[in-house]
Design an enzyme around this catalytic site. Structure first.
Site, PDB file in Angstrom:
ATOM      1  N   ASN A   2     -10.324  -2.457  -6.856  1.00 34.27           N
ATOM      2  CA  ASN A   2      -9.632  -1.528  -7.715  1.00 34.27           C
ATOM      3  C   ASN A   2     -10.015  -1.168  -9.126  1.00 34.27           C
ATOM      4  OD1 ASN A   2      -6.207  -2.911  -6.200  1.00 34.27           O
ATOM      5  ND2 ASN A   2      -7.480  -0.949  -5.574  1.00 34.27           N
TER       6      ASN A   2
ATOM      7  N   HIS B 131       3.178   3.369  -9.182  1.00 37.84           N
ATOM      8  CA  HIS B 131       3.019   1.945  -9.162  1.00 37.84           C
ATOM      9  C   HIS B 131       4.364   1.341  -9.885  1.00 37.84           C
ATOM     10  CE1 HIS B 131      -1.094   2.019  -7.960  1.00 37.84           C
ATOM     11  NE2 HIS B 131      -1.635   2.732  -8.977  1.00 37.84           N
TER      12      HIS B 131
ATOM     13  N   ASP C  33       0.799  -1.038   0.108  1.00 38.92           N
ATOM     14  CA  ASP C  33      -0.095   0.034  -0.012  1.00 38.92           C
ATOM     15  C   ASP C  33       0.741   1.279  -0.186  1.00 38.92           C
ATOM     16  OD1 ASP C  33      -2.261   1.593   0.085  1.00 38.92           O
ATOM     17  OD2 ASP C  33      -2.502   1.399   2.119  1.00 38.92           O
TER      18      ASP C  33
HETATM   19  C1  FPP Z   1      -1.413   0.275  -3.545  1.00 40.19           C
HETATM   20  O1  FPP Z   1      -1.127   1.481  -3.545  1.00 40.19           O
HETATM   21  C2  FPP Z   1      -0.678  -0.631  -4.653  1.00 40.19           C
HETATM   22  C3  FPP Z   1      -1.605  -1.410  -5.645  1.00 40.19           C
HETATM   23  C4  FPP Z   1      -2.926  -1.255  -5.733  1.00 40.19           C
HETATM   24  C5  FPP Z   1      -1.059  -2.023  -6.836  1.00 40.19           C
HETATM   25  C6  FPP Z   1       0.358  -2.830  -6.488  1.00 40.19           C
HETATM   26  C7  FPP Z   1       1.062  -2.898  -7.753  1.00 40.19           C
HETATM   27  C8  FPP Z   1       2.215  -3.009  -8.117  1.00 40.19           C
HETATM   28  C9  FPP Z   1       3.367  -2.559  -6.890  1.00 40.19           C
HETATM   29  C10 FPP Z   1       3.070  -3.230  -9.440  1.00 40.19           C
HETATM   30  C11 FPP Z   1       3.128  -4.398 -10.114  1.00 40.19           C
HETATM   31  C12 FPP Z   1       2.670  -5.834  -9.285  1.00 40.19           C
HETATM   32  C13 FPP Z   1       3.400  -6.615  -9.390  1.00 40.19           C
HETATM   33  C14 FPP Z   1       2.929  -7.770  -8.655  1.00 40.19           C
HETATM   34  C15 FPP Z   1       4.786  -6.900 -10.320  1.00 40.19           C
HETATM   35  P1  FPP Z   1      -2.258   2.554  -3.763  1.00 40.19           P
HETATM   36  O2  FPP Z   1      -2.318   2.907  -5.087  1.00 40.19           O
HETATM   37  O3  FPP Z   1      -3.361   2.166  -3.156  1.00 40.19           O
HETATM   38  O4  FPP Z   1      -1.698   3.679  -2.853  1.00 40.19           O
HETATM   39  P2  FPP Z   1      -2.330   4.946  -2.056  1.00 40.19           P
HETATM   40  O5  FPP Z   1      -3.243   4.247  -1.157  1.00 40.19           O
HETATM   41  O6  FPP Z   1      -1.387   5.685  -1.540  1.00 40.19           O
HETATM   42  O7  FPP Z   1      -3.337   5.503  -3.179  1.00 40.19           O
END
Ligand code: FPP
Length: 254
Positions: free
Chosen positions: A74, A43, A26
């Site tokens: 999501n 990301h 996160d």
């Molecule tokens: C949460 O941060 C993260 C995600 C929803 C996606 C995670 C994906 C990756 C790290 C990229 C690729 C994945 C792999 C397995 C190679 P958020 O967007 O919810 O952050 P925020 O809470 O600060 O808005």
């Protein structure tokens, strides 16, 4: 993979490494915002943290590593962000395939993968197939996953079998439920790590986390490094896991 030389890693007891570690990655969006950049930039920078976490877990002998890569919720994000996440996932799988093979890592998914775009599904299917005989760590990507979706689909599958006379409703117990979860056959995670300082489980592995130790790390996901994984494991090893028993009962069992 080079064995890790940091001092935290050397303090980890190899006999008490959790078999299954689950991670809520996160904070990508907040990380990017702090840098005045787009969520997608966050990301992209989260991929290095994924790499480091996979390496750290495999080096320590963790058997299952489950990463919450994309939740059912999501799908409601802006279309551009959803497609960027899908592309990143495809890219990462393509780039890391050799490394997965070299390190005997087997790729698996949990979630409603039918909902993923066709190109992502076929790329995933090929990667799952290619790594299927690998005997090392299982890297489980939770994709289009939510625990409530999983529990509802388990209930549906059980009800269907009962209605077809394949299963006696009177005999439905915890094991029956477990056998119909997306994680059937996997041990429950002993440790769940969530980054970004949020202290929630957010619809992740609700059944399986019943007795898990929860580690909340303040760093945002793109800043998460091997040392942070080691620190979470050390902290876990310092905790007493009682499963509803008293400390005295546990001492007698040991
Ligand atoms: C949460 O941060 C993260 C995600 C929803 C996606 C995670 C994906 C990756 C790290 C990229 C690729 C994945 C792999 C397995 C190679 P958020 O967007 O919810 O952050 P925020 O809470 O600060 O808005």
């Amino acid at each position: 993979m080079e064995p890790s030389t940091d001092t935290l890693a050397s303090q980890i007891d190899p006999q008490k490494v959790p078999r299954h570690v689950a991670v809520i990655m996160d904070g990508n969006g907040r990380w990017a915002k702090k840098k005045g950049n787009s969520r997608i930039f966050g990301h992209k920078n989260g991929v290095e943290a994924v790499r480091q976490t996979v390496e750290a877990a495999a080096e320590l002998g963790v058997r299952y590593l489950t990463l919450y890569a994309f939740s059912t919720e999501n799908w409601n994000r802006p279309a551009l962000e959803v497609s960027a996440l899908m592309s990143l996932l495809m890219e990462a799988i393509g780039q890391e395939m050799d490394k997965l093979m070299r390190n005997q890592i087997r790729l698996l998914t949990i979630g409603d993968t039918e909902a993923l775009p066709d190109n992502v599904r076929s790329k995933l299917r090929a990667a799952i197939e290619k790594t299927s005989a690998n005997q090392g760590m299982r890297l489980v990507l939770a994709l289009s996953y939510s625990a409530r979706w999983e529990l509802a689909q388990a209930a549906r599958a059980i009800a269907l079998k009962a209605s077809q006379g394949l299963l006696d409703p009177e005999r439905v117990d915890q094991r029956t439920v477990e056998e119909h979860l997306a994680t059937a056959g996997m041990p429950d995670p002993e440790l769940m790590i969530r980054t970004s300082g949020e202290r929630r489980v957010s619809n992740f592995l609700l059944w399986q986390l019943a007795y898990a130790e929860l580690a909340f790390v303040d760093k945002l996901w793109p800043d998460f490094r091997k040392e942070d994984f080691h620190a979470a494991l050390l902290d876990y090893q310092g905790r007493e896991r009682r499963f509803g028993l008293t400390s005295e009962q546990l001492e007698k069992k040991a």
